[in-house]
Enzyme design. Structure first.
Site, mmCIF file in Angstrom:
data_model
loop_
_atom_site.group_PDB
_atom_site.id
_atom_site.type_symbol
_atom_site.label_atom_id
_atom_site.label_comp_id
_atom_site.label_asym_id
_atom_site.label_seq_id
_atom_site.Cartn_x
_atom_site.Cartn_y
_atom_site.Cartn_z
ATOM 1 N N THR A 95 78.639 -32.540 -48.620
ATOM 2 C CA THR A 95 77.512 -32.152 -49.450
ATOM 3 C C THR A 95 76.215 -32.273 -48.659
ATOM 4 O O THR A 95 76.240 -32.538 -47.448
ATOM 5 C CB THR A 95 77.526 -32.939 -50.790
ATOM 6 O OG1 THR A 95 76.533 -32.375 -51.651
ATOM 7 C CG2 THR A 95 77.258 -34.423 -50.610
ATOM 8 N N LYS A 104 76.415 -29.510 -44.799
ATOM 9 C CA LYS A 104 77.364 -28.389 -44.883
ATOM 10 C C LYS A 104 77.316 -27.494 -43.635
ATOM 11 O O LYS A 104 78.333 -26.948 -43.221
ATOM 12 C CB LYS A 104 77.077 -27.547 -46.129
ATOM 13 C CG LYS A 104 77.439 -28.253 -47.441
ATOM 14 C CD LYS A 104 77.227 -27.318 -48.619
ATOM 15 C CE LYS A 104 77.421 -28.042 -49.937
ATOM 16 N NZ LYS A 104 77.275 -27.152 -51.093
HETATM 17 P P1 NDP Z 1 68.813 -24.081 -50.515
HETATM 18 O O1 NDP Z 1 67.785 -25.109 -50.321
HETATM 19 O O2 NDP Z 1 69.676 -23.646 -49.394
HETATM 20 O O3 NDP Z 1 68.115 -22.735 -51.075
HETATM 21 C C1 NDP Z 1 67.185 -22.800 -52.114
HETATM 22 C C2 NDP Z 1 66.952 -21.394 -52.685
HETATM 23 O O4 NDP Z 1 66.140 -21.530 -53.854
HETATM 24 C C3 NDP Z 1 66.212 -20.447 -51.750
HETATM 25 O O5 NDP Z 1 66.652 -19.142 -52.004
HETATM 26 C C4 NDP Z 1 64.747 -20.646 -52.189
HETATM 27 O O6 NDP Z 1 63.933 -19.549 -51.904
HETATM 28 C C5 NDP Z 1 64.948 -20.760 -53.682
HETATM 29 N N1 NDP Z 1 63.883 -21.453 -54.416
HETATM 30 C C6 NDP Z 1 63.613 -22.770 -54.423
HETATM 31 N N2 NDP Z 1 62.623 -23.050 -55.278
HETATM 32 C C7 NDP Z 1 62.265 -21.860 -55.840
HETATM 33 C C8 NDP Z 1 61.288 -21.486 -56.802
HETATM 34 N N3 NDP Z 1 60.482 -22.383 -57.374
HETATM 35 N N4 NDP Z 1 61.206 -20.188 -57.151
HETATM 36 C C9 NDP Z 1 62.018 -19.276 -56.585
HETATM 37 N N5 NDP Z 1 62.964 -19.562 -55.658
HETATM 38 C C10 NDP Z 1 63.080 -20.847 -55.290
HETATM 39 O O7 NDP Z 1 69.688 -24.608 -51.744
HETATM 40 P P2 NDP Z 1 71.187 -24.170 -52.093
HETATM 41 O O8 NDP Z 1 71.269 -22.694 -51.958
HETATM 42 O O9 NDP Z 1 72.150 -25.000 -51.348
HETATM 43 O O10 NDP Z 1 71.328 -24.599 -53.623
HETATM 44 C C11 NDP Z 1 70.698 -23.867 -54.666
HETATM 45 C C12 NDP Z 1 71.041 -24.505 -55.987
HETATM 46 O O11 NDP Z 1 72.402 -24.289 -56.323
HETATM 47 C C13 NDP Z 1 70.829 -26.019 -55.968
HETATM 48 O O12 NDP Z 1 70.053 -26.340 -57.093
HETATM 49 C C14 NDP Z 1 72.213 -26.597 -56.088
HETATM 50 O O13 NDP Z 1 72.212 -27.770 -56.847
HETATM 51 C C15 NDP Z 1 72.972 -25.494 -56.817
HETATM 52 N N6 NDP Z 1 74.388 -25.492 -56.476
HETATM 53 C C16 NDP Z 1 75.289 -25.687 -57.494
HETATM 54 C C17 NDP Z 1 76.632 -25.701 -57.247
HETATM 55 C C18 NDP Z 1 77.583 -25.916 -58.373
HETATM 56 O O14 NDP Z 1 78.764 -26.165 -58.091
HETATM 57 N N7 NDP Z 1 77.169 -25.829 -59.617
HETATM 58 C C19 NDP Z 1 77.180 -25.494 -55.878
HETATM 59 C C20 NDP Z 1 76.150 -25.269 -54.880
HETATM 60 C C21 NDP Z 1 74.814 -25.285 -55.191
HETATM 61 P P3 NDP Z 1 63.212 -19.396 -50.451
HETATM 62 O O15 NDP Z 1 64.244 -18.858 -49.531
HETATM 63 O O16 NDP Z 1 62.108 -18.444 -50.698
HETATM 64 O O17 NDP Z 1 62.731 -20.770 -50.070
#
Ligand code: NDP
Length: 288
Positions: free
Chosen positions: A66, A70
């Site tokens: 986690t 990853k």
């Molecule tokens: P990352 O940090 O890799 O990516 C975050 C993403 O969210 C980016 O696309 C970022 O955009 C965007 N973002 C963050 N804040 C905002 C905002 N205020 N408005 C718009 N876009 C925003 O995180 P992950 O991709 O690893 O995880 C994303 C979510 O998915 C997490 O909350 C995690 O908990 C959840 N998750 C749930 C799982 C499950 O099994 N239920 C499994 C894996 C993840 P930008 O590129 O512009 O910064």
């Protein structure tokens, strides 16, 4: 195996105390009557590679990875990892076979199985994926492999969405699917079209925020899915309901199903998920 010696599994990350993985995997093991001891391993960036090596050298059966490791796990297992993990550039499941470290990313399968549970078969569906971080990267290919007719990826930083789309196209050239889905990418305002499934793969909900996306036109029977889960509907789910989504769901089911996919890789059997999902939902309600 001596029945008194349990199979050792673990989740490794930092922080790790909050992880629900031990509860989930112990419930799976109990349901399938398998002796499994599943631990949490807290480790630092400097220590990660050694801790992984040590875990498997001591006979560990399977390791979940986690935040924030990853990508490191992907690098370690890159020679023997699945295409969906290659696209994600991230691995959440490790195991050893033929003395080689193998890696996979089960997030996408977890999401697809959960969508099926919710009555959403993806074949022929138009999917809008919001976000281009690790989670979006993990689910993009599995959504297409499950038959989505079209996929548009939109992100706050549009260039990341374009980049993910390019990598997806490249992967599909190397390993084509039976059908040719239509693909697009853009910024958060690029929501034009009608959508059957809209997935929030951003982390905005963790801050009780929502991605400031353009108005979304939901098709009849459309489903809005937030990967984040909690005791209450997220701001994204509330907006989706206002904009006409027939069904609004959070990511607890995905959490349980991606764990079930890891378990199936390690033990060759997919465990039942209904009881543990209900138990975790109850825990979320009571802790709110
Ligand atoms: P990352 O940090 O890799 O990516 C975050 C993403 O969210 C980016 O696309 C970022 O955009 C965007 N973002 C963050 N804040 C905002 C905002 N205020 N408005 C718009 N876009 C925003 O995180 P992950 O991709 O690893 O995880 C994303 C979510 O998915 C997490 O909350 C995690 O908990 C959840 N998750 C749930 C799982 C499950 O099994 N239920 C499994 C894996 C993840 P930008 O590129 O512009 O910064």
């Amino acid at each position: 195996m001596n029945p008194s010696t349990p199979y050792r599994c673990a989740v490794i990350g930092n922080p790790i105390a909050h992880s629900l993985s031990p509860d989930i995997h112990h419930a799976f093991a109990q349901a399938l009557d398998l002796p499994v001891q599943y631990e949490r391993i807290l480790c630092t960036a400097d220590d990660f590679d050694n801790r992984v090596a040590e875990f498997f050298a001591q006979g560990g059966r399977g390791l979940n990875i986690t935040v924030p490791f990853k990508e490191r796990a992907f690098t370690l297992s890159q020679k023997h990892c699945q295409p969906r993990a290659q696209l994600a550039g991230a691995v959440n499941t490790l195991w050893v076979a033929d003395q080689q470290l193998h890696g996979d990313n089960t997030d996408g399968e977890g999401l697809v199985v959960d969508l099926q549970r919710l009555g959403k078969e993806l074949k022929g569906q138009r999917v809008l994926l919001i976000g281009a971080g690790g989670a979006a990267r993990g689910v993009a290919l599995p959504l297409l492999a499950a038959g989505a007719q079209s996929l548009k990826i939109i992100n706050r930083s549009p260039e990341r969405a374009h980049q993910l789309l390019q990598q997806l196209e490249q992967q599909l050239t190397q390993q084509p699917l039976g059908s040719q889905p239509s693909l697009a990418s853009g910024g958060l305002q690029d929501t034009a079209g009608q959508w059957d499934v809209v997935i929030n793969a951003t982390s905005a909900s963790l801050d009780n925020d929502r991605p400031e996306h353009g108005t979304i036109s939901y098709a009849s029977q459309a489903l809005a899915y937030d990967m984040v889960y909690g005791a209450k509907p997220t701001a994204f789910m509330q907006t989706a309901q206002q904009q006409g989504a027939a069904q609004c769901v959070d990511g607890l089911g995905m959490l349980v199903e991606q764990a079930a996919s890891s378990f199936a890789i390690w033990f060759g059997q997919r465990p039942p998920t209904t009881a543990i999902r209900a138990q975790l939902r109850q825990q979320l309600f009571s802790s709110s």
